[in-house]
Motif scaffolding. Structure first.
Motif, PDB file in Angstrom:
ATOM      1  N   ALA A 183      10.478   7.590   2.264  1.00 48.52           N
ATOM      2  CA  ALA A 183      11.753   7.932   1.632  1.00 48.52           C
ATOM      3  C   ALA A 183      12.339   6.738   0.896  1.00 48.52           C
ATOM      4  O   ALA A 183      13.040   6.907  -0.109  1.00 48.52           O
ATOM      5  N   SER A 184      12.051   5.549   1.387  1.00 56.81           N
ATOM      6  CA  SER A 184      12.591   4.333   0.786  1.00 56.81           C
ATOM      7  C   SER A 184      11.609   3.206   1.034  1.00 56.81           C
ATOM      8  O   SER A 184      10.955   3.161   2.081  1.00 56.81           O
ATOM      9  N   ASP A 185      11.508   2.289   0.069  1.00 58.17           N
ATOM     10  CA  ASP A 185      10.606   1.169   0.287  1.00 58.17           C
ATOM     11  C   ASP A 185      11.348  -0.144   0.536  1.00 58.17           C
ATOM     12  O   ASP A 185      10.743  -1.154   0.839  1.00 58.17           O
ATOM     13  N   SER A 186      12.679  -0.115   0.413  1.00 54.13           N
ATOM     14  CA  SER A 186      13.453  -1.321   0.686  1.00 54.13           C
ATOM     15  C   SER A 186      14.835  -0.942   1.206  1.00 54.13           C
ATOM     16  O   SER A 186      15.730  -0.685   0.406  1.00 54.13           O
ATOM     17  N   PRO A 187      15.040  -0.842   2.486  1.00 50.79           N
ATOM     18  CA  PRO A 187      14.080  -1.053   3.572  1.00 50.79           C
ATOM     19  C   PRO A 187      13.141   0.155   3.698  1.00 50.79           C
ATOM     20  O   PRO A 187      13.472   1.253   3.262  1.00 50.79           O
ATOM     21  N   LEU A 188      11.982  -0.084   4.301  1.00 51.24           N
ATOM     22  CA  LEU A 188      11.005   0.978   4.483  1.00 51.24           C
ATOM     23  C   LEU A 188      11.554   2.030   5.437  1.00 51.24           C
ATOM     24  O   LEU A 188      11.959   1.715   6.556  1.00 51.24           O
ATOM     25  N   ASP A 194       0.801  -1.224   0.000  1.00 55.19           N
ATOM     26  CA  ASP A 194       0.000   0.000   0.000  1.00 55.19           C
ATOM     27  C   ASP A 194       0.832   1.272   0.000  1.00 55.19           C
ATOM     28  O   ASP A 194       0.267   2.361  -0.021  1.00 55.19           O
ATOM     29  N   VAL A 195       2.159   1.173   0.087  1.00 58.07           N
ATOM     30  CA  VAL A 195       2.986   2.377   0.140  1.00 58.07           C
ATOM     31  C   VAL A 195       3.987   2.404  -1.006  1.00 58.07           C
ATOM     32  O   VAL A 195       4.500   1.376  -1.429  1.00 58.07           O
ATOM     33  N   ASP A 196       4.207   3.595  -1.514  1.00 58.27           N
ATOM     34  CA  ASP A 196       5.202   3.840  -2.549  1.00 58.27           C
ATOM     35  C   ASP A 196       6.073   5.004  -2.099  1.00 58.27           C
ATOM     36  O   ASP A 196       5.648   5.831  -1.277  1.00 58.27           O
ATOM     37  N   ILE A 197       7.249   5.107  -2.656  1.00 59.21           N
ATOM     38  CA  ILE A 197       8.127   6.227  -2.346  1.00 59.21           C
ATOM     39  C   ILE A 197       7.397   7.523  -2.676  1.00 59.21           C
ATOM     40  O   ILE A 197       6.790   7.664  -3.736  1.00 59.21           O
ATOM     41  N   GLY A 198       7.425   8.467  -1.742  1.00 61.59           N
ATOM     42  CA  GLY A 198       6.758   9.754  -1.921  1.00 61.59           C
ATOM     43  C   GLY A 198       5.387   9.828  -1.275  1.00 61.59           C
ATOM     44  O   GLY A 198       4.837  10.908  -1.108  1.00 61.59           O
ATOM     45  N   ASP A 199       4.805   8.681  -0.910  1.00 60.61           N
ATOM     46  CA  ASP A 199       3.514   8.690  -0.221  1.00 60.61           C
ATOM     47  C   ASP A 199       3.656   9.409   1.111  1.00 60.61           C
ATOM     48  O   ASP A 199       4.709   9.369   1.744  1.00 60.61           O
ATOM     49  N   GLU A 200       2.585  10.069   1.534  1.00 60.09           N
ATOM     50  CA  GLU A 200       2.613  10.826   2.786  1.00 60.09           C
ATOM     51  C   GLU A 200       1.610  10.253   3.758  1.00 60.09           C
ATOM     52  O   GLU A 200       0.555   9.784   3.369  1.00 60.09           O
ATOM     53  N   LEU A 201       1.973  10.291   5.041  1.00 65.34           N
ATOM     54  CA  LEU A 201       1.093   9.823   6.092  1.00 65.34           C
ATOM     55  C   LEU A 201       1.414  10.561   7.377  1.00 65.34           C
ATOM     56  O   LEU A 201       2.362  11.336   7.438  1.00 65.34           O
ATOM     57  N   THR A 202       0.622  10.308   8.386  1.00 61.15           N
ATOM     58  CA  THR A 202       0.798  10.959   9.682  1.00 61.15           C
ATOM     59  C   THR A 202       1.110   9.908  10.736  1.00 61.15           C
ATOM     60  O   THR A 202       0.464   8.859  10.775  1.00 61.15           O
ATOM     61  N   CYS A 203       2.088  10.189  11.575  1.00 65.52           N
ATOM     62  CA  CYS A 203       2.427   9.289  12.675  1.00 65.52           C
ATOM     63  C   CYS A 203       1.285   9.304  13.688  1.00 65.52           C
ATOM     64  O   CYS A 203       0.852  10.376  14.131  1.00 65.52           O
ATOM     65  N   SER A 204       0.800   8.129  14.050  1.00 62.25           N
ATOM     66  CA  SER A 204      -0.324   8.054  14.992  1.00 62.25           C
ATOM     67  C   SER A 204       0.093   8.417  16.419  1.00 62.25           C
ATOM     68  O   SER A 204      -0.743   8.778  17.241  1.00 62.25           O
ATOM     69  N   GLU A 205       1.384   8.353  16.726  1.00 65.22           N
ATOM     70  CA  GLU A 205       1.864   8.669  18.071  1.00 65.22           C
ATOM     71  C   GLU A 205       2.107  10.166  18.274  1.00 65.22           C
ATOM     72  O   GLU A 205       1.644  10.747  19.228  1.00 65.22           O
ATOM     73  N   CYS A 206       2.860  10.792  17.360  1.00 68.63           N
ATOM     74  CA  CYS A 206       3.253  12.188  17.577  1.00 68.63           C
ATOM     75  C   CYS A 206       2.570  13.168  16.611  1.00 68.63           C
ATOM     76  O   CYS A 206       2.656  14.372  16.788  1.00 68.63           O
TER      77      CYS A 206
END
Length: 81
Positions: free
Chosen positions: A37-42, A18-30
């Motif tokens: 930035a990288s998908d291998s390793p994530l 479900d994730v590709d380089i450049g995808d944006e999300l929000t940290c659920s903790e902070c």
């Protein structure tokens, strides 16, 4: 698959398909805005909130320009009656 938030060091679990380089999300903790930035390793990097807002504004402007072009096309129709 999980990676570490660069802001608070909390693990973030995501589906690797479900994730590709450049995808944006929000940290659920902070609540930090993150970008893949990288998908291998994530790996995540902090995404600048202002940068995200500017991208949203540009997308809205593009949509408005397309709507204006569509309206102009409607004015060009002539009734032959």
């Amino acid at each position: 698959m999980s990676a570490i938030c660069p802001e608070c060091d909390s693990p973030i679990d995501v589906d690797e398909f479900d994730v590709d380089i450049g995808d944006e999300l929000t940290c659920s903790e902070c609540g930090s805005f993150l970008r893949v930035a990288s998908d291998s390793p994530l790996e995540f990097e902090l995404a600048d909130e202002d940068e995200i807002d500017e991208e949203d504004d540009e997308e809205e402007k593009d949509g408005e320009e397309e709507d204006a072009d569509d309206d102009e096309d409607d004015d060009d129709t002539v009734d032959d009656e």
